[in-house]
Design an enzyme around this catalytic site. Structure first.
Site, PDB file in Angstrom:
ATOM      1  N   GLN A 102      -7.521  -4.469   2.303  1.00 42.94           N
ATOM      2  CA  GLN A 102      -7.750  -3.494   1.241  1.00 42.94           C
ATOM      3  C   GLN A 102      -8.620  -4.173   0.194  1.00 42.94           C
ATOM      4  O   GLN A 102      -8.299  -5.266  -0.295  1.00 42.94           O
ATOM      5  CB  GLN A 102      -6.408  -3.064   0.610  1.00 42.94           C
ATOM      6  N   HIS A 158      -1.256  -9.852  -3.385  1.00 45.18           N
ATOM      7  CA  HIS A 158      -2.189  -8.927  -4.046  1.00 45.18           C
ATOM      8  C   HIS A 158      -3.040  -9.674  -5.084  1.00 45.18           C
ATOM      9  O   HIS A 158      -3.002  -9.365  -6.276  1.00 45.18           O
ATOM     10  CB  HIS A 158      -1.348  -7.824  -4.715  1.00 45.18           C
ATOM     11  N   ASN A 176       0.836  -1.202   0.000  1.00 50.38           N
ATOM     12  CA  ASN A 176       0.000   0.000   0.000  1.00 50.38           C
ATOM     13  C   ASN A 176       0.884   1.270   0.000  1.00 50.38           C
ATOM     14  O   ASN A 176       2.053   1.195  -0.353  1.00 50.38           O
ATOM     15  CB  ASN A 176      -1.009  -0.025   1.160  1.00 50.38           C
ATOM     16  N   ARG A 177       0.312   2.402   0.401  1.00 56.50           N
ATOM     17  CA  ARG A 177       0.990   3.680   0.169  1.00 56.50           C
ATOM     18  C   ARG A 177       1.742   4.185   1.392  1.00 56.50           C
ATOM     19  O   ARG A 177       1.252   4.086   2.516  1.00 56.50           O
ATOM     20  CB  ARG A 177      -0.032   4.727  -0.280  1.00 56.50           C
ATOM     21  N   TYR A 207      -6.414 -10.956  -7.146  1.00 58.99           N
ATOM     22  CA  TYR A 207      -7.745 -10.512  -7.558  1.00 58.99           C
ATOM     23  C   TYR A 207      -8.590 -11.754  -7.769  1.00 58.99           C
ATOM     24  O   TYR A 207      -8.210 -12.653  -8.520  1.00 58.99           O
ATOM     25  CB  TYR A 207      -7.693  -9.765  -8.895  1.00 58.99           C
ATOM     26  N   GLU A 221      -6.749  -7.757  -0.230  1.00 61.30           N
ATOM     27  CA  GLU A 221      -5.352  -7.683   0.201  1.00 61.30           C
ATOM     28  C   GLU A 221      -5.293  -7.596   1.721  1.00 61.30           C
ATOM     29  O   GLU A 221      -5.606  -6.557   2.295  1.00 61.30           O
ATOM     30  CB  GLU A 221      -4.682  -6.449  -0.403  1.00 61.30           C
ATOM     31  N   ASP A 248     -11.646   1.194  -3.173  1.00 60.79           N
ATOM     32  CA  ASP A 248     -10.196   1.031  -3.111  1.00 60.79           C
ATOM     33  C   ASP A 248      -9.804   1.517  -1.723  1.00 60.79           C
ATOM     34  O   ASP A 248      -9.162   2.552  -1.562  1.00 60.79           O
ATOM     35  CB  ASP A 248      -9.500   1.827  -4.218  1.00 60.79           C
ATOM     36  N   HIS A 251       3.178   0.012  -2.884  1.00 59.73           N
ATOM     37  CA  HIS A 251       3.508  -1.406  -3.046  1.00 59.73           C
ATOM     38  C   HIS A 251       5.005  -1.650  -3.250  1.00 59.73           C
ATOM     39  O   HIS A 251       5.421  -2.443  -4.085  1.00 59.73           O
ATOM     40  CB  HIS A 251       2.701  -2.002  -4.203  1.00 59.73           C
TER      41      HIS A 251
HETATM   42  C1  GAL Z   1      -4.301  -1.540  -4.926  1.00 61.14           C
HETATM   43  C2  GAL Z   1      -4.297  -0.084  -4.652  1.00 61.14           C
HETATM   44  C3  GAL Z   1      -4.951   0.577  -5.830  1.00 61.14           C
HETATM   45  C4  GAL Z   1      -4.228   0.256  -7.102  1.00 61.14           C
HETATM   46  C5  GAL Z   1      -4.077  -1.259  -7.213  1.00 61.14           C
HETATM   47  C6  GAL Z   1      -3.190  -1.683  -8.333  1.00 61.14           C
HETATM   48  O1  GAL Z   1      -3.737  -2.222  -3.855  1.00 61.14           O
HETATM   49  O2  GAL Z   1      -4.996   0.210  -3.480  1.00 61.14           O
HETATM   50  O3  GAL Z   1      -5.000   1.974  -5.634  1.00 61.14           O
HETATM   51  O4  GAL Z   1      -2.975   0.859  -7.112  1.00 61.14           O
HETATM   52  O5  GAL Z   1      -3.525  -1.781  -6.058  1.00 61.14           O
HETATM   53  O6  GAL Z   1      -3.340  -0.964  -9.472  1.00 61.14           O
END
Ligand code: GAL
Length: 324
Positions: free
Chosen positions: A262, A158, A62-63, A160, A290, A228, A88
């Site tokens: 997340q 991460h 994350n950020r 999906y 996540e 998000d 990330h």
């Molecule tokens: C997520 C993040 C999003 C985006 C995504 C990948 O974890 O929160 O903002 O960056 O990854 O594109």
């Protein structure tokens, strides 16, 4: 070795050296095999993707606001890669590396990585590992990081999910055991304290069909056409999250020792590099779940500890259970 597969009666998983990624998770169902996670048919599509499909992101997921943090009184300035923030692990993070196959049995795969920041900004020589274990209908992944000196480490996987194996996740019902969520500023850094989800589209405690909420005019949702956001998990014995594909009834339950989840509903995926079928996924083609520490904990002591040192490594475990 660039990839490794584990298989049992219920599931097959394919993990890849690049980013130690969970590239495929295939459910063996009575009506045939179904891909449950988004991946890439070709590793060459990973470096230019901005979606981290199934990758291990780190050293800090994350950020990190402004790409800066202070450790023992010294400020460290990381390379930013997302609107001035470091996302990330930044441009040379764990997900950009080829990991080494450390150990493989019939039920588990361990990838390892020796990592140091090429910019020199992130302290330490780090050793990371992820072990994927198949146990019946469950996939368990444990990520560890050790360091030769004090530093920050809080990686995550991460992935999906799309339990239909195609299309969007709008017909999936998602529940998350979270009473609170973090609202973010325009560069997606959490602001203030966690917000009570009651009476908002972020109340997923009883399960919500994603297609019913993602187009909400809530000001936190319109910039990302959905979610998000970091949901602050309630400690509970039940699953932290459950995702169900309403058409097939396929379900995924998630348990984690991490404090937040997340949830990212895949805005803009259609502009990404090709996926498993050779074309990009549609927008909302998957939902990232996540399990991680709270975003920007690097600068928010109230968000929990992401510091590690040689005596206190980082370790996190998440379990997925697939019911077909
Ligand atoms: C997520 C993040 C999003 C985006 C995504 C990948 O974890 O929160 O903002 O960056 O990854 O594109």
């Amino acid at each position: 070795m660039d990839q490794h597969q584990l298989t049992n009666d219920h599931l097959t998983i394919e993990t890849r050296a690049l980013g130690a990624s969970l590239n495929r998770m295939i459910a063996h169902t009575p009506t045939g095999d179904v891909d449950l996670v988004l991946g890439h048919a070709d590793d060459a599509d990973r470096p230019t993707s901005t979606y981290y499909l199934g990758e291990v992101v780190g050293p800090v997921a994350n950020r990190i606001a402004g790409g800066r943090f202070t450790l023992d009184g010294v400020e460290h300035r990381l390379v930013p890669n997302d609107r001035g923030n470091t996302l990330h692990g930044g441009p040379a993070g764990f997900s950009t590396r080829y990991w080494t196959l450390e150990d493989a049995t019939t039920t588990s795969t361990t990838w390892s990585l020796a990592w140091a920041d090429p910019s020199g900004a992130h302290p330490g020589e780090l050793e990371a590992s992820i072990t994927y274990t198949l146990h019946g209908t469950d996939l368990i992944h444990t990520i560890t990081v050790t360091s030769d000196r004090p530093t920050l480490a809080a990686p995550c996987l991460h992935p999906y999910l799309n339990l239909a194996g195609q299309g969007t996740i709008e017909d999936h019902v998602l529940s998350v055991a979270a009473d609170a969520v973090l609202f973010t500023d325009e560069s997606q850094i959490p602001q203030g304290d966690p917000v009570d989800v009651s009476g908002t589209p972020f109340d997923l405690r009883r399960g919500v069909r994603l297609g019913d909420v993602l187009d909400s005019p809530h000001p936190q949702m319109t910039p990302v056409a959905g979610f998000d956001h970091a949901f602050v998990l309630q400690p509970s014995s039940g699953p932290a999250a459950t995702l169900t594909d309403t058409a097939s009834g396929r379900r995924l339950d998630l348990w984690t020792d991490q404090p937040s989840l997340q949830v990212f509903t895949g805005v803009g995926l259609s502009g990404d590099t090709p996926g498993l079928t050779g074309t990009p996924y549609p927008d909302r083609g998957g939902v990232a779940l996540e399990a991680q520490m709270l975003p920007n904990a690097a600068n928010r002591p109230d968000f929990g500890r992401v510091r590690i040192d040689p005596e206190h490594p980082s370790r996190s475990t998440t379990r997925w259970r697939v019911t077909v």
